[in-house]
Scaffold this motif. Structure first.
Motif, PDB file in Angstrom:
ATOM      1  N   GLY A 121       0.842  -1.184   0.000  1.00  0.00           N
ATOM      2  CA  GLY A 121       0.000   0.000   0.000  1.00  0.00           C
ATOM      3  C   GLY A 121       0.877   1.233   0.000  1.00  0.00           C
ATOM      4  N   ILE A 122       0.344   2.346  -0.461  1.00  0.00           N
ATOM      5  CA  ILE A 122       1.134   3.559  -0.615  1.00  0.00           C
ATOM      6  C   ILE A 122       1.666   4.076   0.721  1.00  0.00           C
ATOM      7  CG2 ILE A 122      -0.791   5.160  -0.410  1.00  0.00           C
ATOM      8  CD1 ILE A 122       2.176   5.360  -2.899  1.00  0.00           C
ATOM      9  N   LYS A 123       1.004   3.767   1.831  1.00  0.00           N
ATOM     10  CA  LYS A 123       1.464   4.217   3.139  1.00  0.00           C
ATOM     11  C   LYS A 123       2.793   3.584   3.537  1.00  0.00           C
ATOM     12  CE  LYS A 123      -3.120   5.271   5.013  1.00  0.00           C
ATOM     13  NZ  LYS A 123      -4.109   4.980   6.092  1.00  0.00           N
ATOM     14  N   GLN A 124       3.106   2.434   2.972  1.00  0.00           N
ATOM     15  CA  GLN A 124       4.363   1.758   3.278  1.00  0.00           C
ATOM     16  C   GLN A 124       5.376   1.907   2.139  1.00  0.00           C
ATOM     17  OE1 GLN A 124       5.032   0.435   6.274  1.00  0.00           O
ATOM     18  NE2 GLN A 124       3.018   1.240   6.816  1.00  0.00           N
ATOM     19  N   LYS A 125       5.218   2.945   1.364  1.00  0.00           N
ATOM     20  CA  LYS A 125       6.072   3.155   0.196  1.00  0.00           C
ATOM     21  C   LYS A 125       7.548   3.238   0.576  1.00  0.00           C
ATOM     22  CE  LYS A 125       6.849   6.520  -3.532  1.00  0.00           C
ATOM     23  NZ  LYS A 125       6.345   7.778  -4.161  1.00  0.00           N
ATOM     24  N   HIS A 126       7.879   3.985   1.608  1.00  0.00           N
ATOM     25  CA  HIS A 126       9.282   4.156   2.005  1.00  0.00           C
ATOM     26  C   HIS A 126       9.902   2.821   2.412  1.00  0.00           C
ATOM     27  CE1 HIS A 126      12.898   5.941   3.683  1.00  0.00           C
ATOM     28  NE2 HIS A 126      12.671   5.269   4.815  1.00  0.00           N
ATOM     29  N   ASN A 127       9.183   2.045   3.202  1.00  0.00           N
ATOM     30  CA  ASN A 127       9.719   0.762   3.661  1.00  0.00           C
ATOM     31  C   ASN A 127       9.857  -0.220   2.500  1.00  0.00           C
ATOM     32  OD1 ASN A 127      10.466  -0.778   6.177  1.00  0.00           O
ATOM     33  ND2 ASN A 127       8.945  -2.169   5.320  1.00  0.00           N
ATOM     34  N   VAL A 128       8.858  -0.241   1.614  1.00  0.00           N
ATOM     35  CA  VAL A 128       8.927  -1.128   0.443  1.00  0.00           C
ATOM     36  C   VAL A 128      10.096  -0.741  -0.448  1.00  0.00           C
ATOM     37  CG1 VAL A 128       7.720  -1.837  -1.651  1.00  0.00           C
ATOM     38  CG2 VAL A 128       6.466  -1.653   0.504  1.00  0.00           C
ATOM     39  N   GLU A 197       4.753  -6.341   3.659  1.00  0.00           N
ATOM     40  CA  GLU A 197       5.400  -5.056   3.399  1.00  0.00           C
ATOM     41  C   GLU A 197       5.995  -4.392   4.636  1.00  0.00           C
ATOM     42  OE1 GLU A 197       2.537  -2.050   2.286  1.00  0.00           O
ATOM     43  OE2 GLU A 197       0.985  -3.040   3.462  1.00  0.00           O
ATOM     44  N   ASP A 198       5.691  -4.911   5.832  1.00  0.00           N
ATOM     45  CA  ASP A 198       6.123  -4.245   7.068  1.00  0.00           C
ATOM     46  C   ASP A 198       7.334  -4.916   7.691  1.00  0.00           C
ATOM     47  OD1 ASP A 198       4.744  -6.554   7.685  1.00  0.00           O
ATOM     48  OD2 ASP A 198       3.904  -5.755   9.556  1.00  0.00           O
ATOM     49  N   LEU A 199       8.311  -5.248   6.873  1.00  0.00           N
ATOM     50  CA  LEU A 199       9.509  -5.931   7.345  1.00  0.00           C
ATOM     51  C   LEU A 199      10.730  -5.031   7.199  1.00  0.00           C
ATOM     52  CD1 LEU A 199       8.856  -9.396   5.651  1.00  0.00           C
ATOM     53  CD2 LEU A 199       8.215  -8.663   7.955  1.00  0.00           C
ATOM     54  N   GLY A 200      11.551  -4.987   8.240  1.00  0.00           N
ATOM     55  CA  GLY A 200      12.797  -4.237   8.198  1.00  0.00           C
ATOM     56  C   GLY A 200      13.936  -5.128   7.749  1.00  0.00           C
ATOM     57  N   VAL A 201      14.713  -4.682   6.772  1.00  0.00           N
ATOM     58  CA  VAL A 201      15.737  -5.538   6.161  1.00  0.00           C
ATOM     59  C   VAL A 201      17.155  -4.983   6.350  1.00  0.00           C
ATOM     60  CG1 VAL A 201      14.178  -6.517   4.437  1.00  0.00           C
ATOM     61  CG2 VAL A 201      15.365  -4.363   3.948  1.00  0.00           C
ATOM     62  N   GLU A 202      17.363  -4.182   7.376  1.00  0.00           N
ATOM     63  CA  GLU A 202      18.687  -3.602   7.599  1.00  0.00           C
ATOM     64  C   GLU A 202      19.755  -4.681   7.796  1.00  0.00           C
ATOM     65  OE1 GLU A 202      20.962  -0.630  10.795  1.00  0.00           O
ATOM     66  OE2 GLU A 202      18.793  -0.915  10.889  1.00  0.00           O
ATOM     67  N   ALA A 275       6.827 -14.020   5.980  1.00  0.00           N
ATOM     68  CA  ALA A 275       7.986 -13.847   5.092  1.00  0.00           C
ATOM     69  C   ALA A 275       8.502 -15.188   4.592  1.00  0.00           C
ATOM     70  CB  ALA A 275       9.099 -13.085   5.820  1.00  0.00           C
ATOM     71  N   PRO A 276       7.649 -16.031   4.024  1.00  0.00           N
ATOM     72  CA  PRO A 276       8.113 -17.345   3.573  1.00  0.00           C
ATOM     73  C   PRO A 276       8.914 -17.269   2.273  1.00  0.00           C
ATOM     74  CG  PRO A 276       5.817 -17.052   2.991  1.00  0.00           C
ATOM     75  CD  PRO A 276       6.215 -15.834   3.788  1.00  0.00           C
ATOM     76  N   VAL A 277       9.802 -18.225   2.126  1.00  0.00           N
ATOM     77  CA  VAL A 277      10.617 -18.359   0.916  1.00  0.00           C
ATOM     78  C   VAL A 277      10.473 -19.805   0.437  1.00  0.00           C
ATOM     79  CG1 VAL A 277      12.919 -18.202  -0.084  1.00  0.00           C
ATOM     80  CG2 VAL A 277      12.231 -16.600   1.733  1.00  0.00           C
ATOM     81  N   ILE A 329       2.864  -3.618  11.518  1.00  0.00           N
ATOM     82  CA  ILE A 329       1.966  -2.544  11.101  1.00  0.00           C
ATOM     83  C   ILE A 329       0.727  -3.149  10.462  1.00  0.00           C
ATOM     84  CG2 ILE A 329       1.702  -0.517   9.629  1.00  0.00           C
ATOM     85  CD1 ILE A 329       4.730  -0.131   9.835  1.00  0.00           C
ATOM     86  N   GLN A 330      -0.439  -2.797  10.994  1.00  0.00           N
ATOM     87  CA  GLN A 330      -1.686  -3.271  10.412  1.00  0.00           C
ATOM     88  C   GLN A 330      -1.951  -2.486   9.132  1.00  0.00           C
ATOM     89  OE1 GLN A 330      -3.070  -5.826  11.514  1.00  0.00           O
ATOM     90  NE2 GLN A 330      -2.363  -6.030  13.635  1.00  0.00           N
ATOM     91  N   THR A 331      -2.096  -3.186   8.022  1.00  0.00           N
ATOM     92  CA  THR A 331      -2.254  -2.504   6.734  1.00  0.00           C
ATOM     93  C   THR A 331      -3.632  -2.753   6.144  1.00  0.00           C
ATOM     94  OG1 THR A 331      -1.158  -4.408   5.687  1.00  0.00           O
ATOM     95  CG2 THR A 331       0.199  -2.498   6.242  1.00  0.00           C
ATOM     96  N   LEU A 332      -3.872  -3.956   5.653  1.00  0.00           N
ATOM     97  CA  LEU A 332      -5.155  -4.249   5.022  1.00  0.00           C
ATOM     98  C   LEU A 332      -6.281  -4.041   6.029  1.00  0.00           C
ATOM     99  CD1 LEU A 332      -6.460  -5.249   2.405  1.00  0.00           C
ATOM    100  CD2 LEU A 332      -6.364  -7.557   3.328  1.00  0.00           C
ATOM    101  N   GLY A 333      -7.191  -3.151   5.706  1.00  0.00           N
ATOM    102  CA  GLY A 333      -8.266  -2.836   6.629  1.00  0.00           C
ATOM    103  C   GLY A 333      -7.940  -1.671   7.534  1.00  0.00           C
ATOM    104  N   GLY A 334      -6.729  -1.132   7.405  1.00  0.00           N
ATOM    105  CA  GLY A 334      -6.348   0.018   8.203  1.00  0.00           C
ATOM    106  C   GLY A 334      -6.035  -0.370   9.630  1.00  0.00           C
ATOM    107  N   SER A 335      -5.909   0.610  10.492  1.00  0.00           N
ATOM    108  CA  SER A 335      -5.644   0.372  11.899  1.00  0.00           C
ATOM    109  C   SER A 335      -6.922  -0.062  12.588  1.00  0.00           C
ATOM    110  CB  SER A 335      -5.107   1.650  12.548  1.00  0.00           C
ATOM    111  OG  SER A 335      -6.088   2.664  12.480  1.00  0.00           O
TER     112      SER A 335
END
Length: 411
Positions: A121-128, A197-202, A275-277, A329-335
């Motif tokens: 979603g566009i709200k997680q654009k920076h993280n994506v 989309e709410d995963l940190g990959v540092e 986060a399955p592979v 972060i809750q995304t689908l359906g909002g907070s």
């Protein structure tokens, strides 16, 4: 002399008749002896025909289940018979093809060998954007599933025109995956990453991650979760600082006890759906496991082990040295904010506000129950299927391990 001659001639027909009767009896006796032998031969032949027919029927039934789309081709032969056999290409891929550059010399040479697909979603654009940059360095094909309908908002990113963008309002990643990641489409990729989309990959590097997965023979895996993450659901996913990877967890606390005697999820042979592979073969199996009408995918991760191409306690694992942060972060359906048309209407109607997150959670739980019932029914009806984990395959309800105030609130 003449009298003797007459007697001899008179008895001659009798002798012939006796000889004939004796011959007939001998022939009849021979035929009687043949009957049991012929009956045995016919019985054996009928048994062989029966077994062959049954085997062919069973083989066709299995192929129909594993390759359901082949039935479409067979049911409409005219659609393919009108084409020369050599022109038919039954598979495709997600590689982009230039409309103006001459790429004929490279058309059969795949440039990407692994795939990253995310529902965004566009709200997680920076993280994506951060996640995608990590994977582009390893030459991944990128597929974004836009669940909020905003696809134009990504066009300013330098890699956007190199990614595949698919848009559908308010759909989950499992809904997208079932429709756009068919095994024939992604068969050229060695591994499929189907991530949230709410995963940190540092602290994550996809190249090093795949090196571990390949060396350890993991068909289904996930990166470990940093213990400092905002949300952790299951203890098996927590990173072990002293290990490169792990396949099981030991925990003697709580209602769910995991020990060396544990042989199933979520103690061993299990990864979470966040986060399955999947390897190519594992994804082919998992795609068929995804239910077309159950969009939330609850319960799927409990069955991933059946697609591990072997013993799930050996082929499924969590990689510790390349780990991620689950931001929760809750995304689908909002907070969890309650939504109403407007405040005045809400007070006037005196009806409670509509909590979309709660509704989604209830629907997810309902879908989990439906999936469980379907699994039990399918296992009972398929008499030829042998459950490799029958002794420890009972469905059970457990309280997932949660850590942190935020995680408990979201639950």
């Amino acid at each position: 002399m003449s009298m003797k001659t007459f007697k001899s001639w008179r008895w001659l027909p009798r002798k012939r008749s006796a000889l004939t009767d004796t011959g007939a009896q001998g022939t009849h006796g021979f035929r009687v002896r043949q009957l049991p032998f012929m009956a045995v031969v016919c019985t054996v032949m009928l048994f062989i025909v029966y077994r062959t027919t049954k085997y062919q029927y069973r083989h066709t039934e299995i192929e129909t289940q594993l390759q359901p789309f082949d039935g479409i081709k067979e049911s409409t032969p005219g659609m393919l018979n009108s084409l020369p056999h050599g022109i038919i290409h039954s598979r495709s891929d997600l590689e982009l093809r230039s409309v103006w550059l001459n790429t004929r010399s490279k058309v059969n040479i795949p440039s990407h060998h692994n795939l990253l697909a995310m529902a965004v979603g566009i709200k997680q654009k920076h993280n994506v954007n951060t996640i995608v940059h990590k994977f582009l360095t390893e030459n991944f094909t990128i597929v974004l599933f836009h669940y909020d309908g905003n696809m134009e908002g990504w066009s300013d990113l330098e890699w956007s025109n190199k990614a595949i963008h698919i848009m559908a309002q308010n759909q989950t990643k499992w809904w997208f995956a079932k429709r756009f990641l068919h095994p024939d489409i992604v068969s050229m990729y060695d591994f499929v990453f189907l991530w949230d989309e709410d995963l940190g990959v540092e602290n994550f590097h996809p190249g090093r991650y795949l090196d571990i997965v390949k060396s350890e023979g993991l068909e289904i895996s996930q990166p470990a979760i940093d213990p400092n993450s905002a949300e952790i659901h299951h203890k098996i996913t927590i990173r072990k600082r002293t290990k490169k990877f792990h396949r099981r967890v030991y925990d003697g606390r709580g209602s769910l006890r995991c020990s060396s005697a544990s042989h199933g999820p979520p103690c061993t042979g299990w990864v979470e759906g966040m986060a399955p592979v999947f390897s190519r073969a594992a994804w082919c199996c998992t795609w068929h496991l995804i239910q077309n009408d159950l969009v939330h995918g609850w319960g799927l991760d409990m069955k991933f082990g059946y697609c591990a191409q072997g013993d799930r306690t050996e082929k499924v694992g969590v990689v510790d040295s390349e780990y991620i942060i689950h931001q929760g972060i809750q995304t689908l359906g909002g907070s969890s904010v309650k939504k109403t048309p407007n405040l005045k209407e809400s007070r006037k109607s005196q009806h409670p506000a509509f909590d979309l997150r709660s509704w989604i959670r209830r629907k997810s739980t309902q879908e989990l129950r439906i999936f469980e019932e379907r699994w039990v029914k399918a296992a009972e009806e398929d008499r030829g299927w042998v459950d490799p984990y029958k002794s420890n395959n009972r469905w059970f309800v457990f309280q997932p391990y949660t850590r942190g105030k935020k995680a408990k609130q979201n639950k």
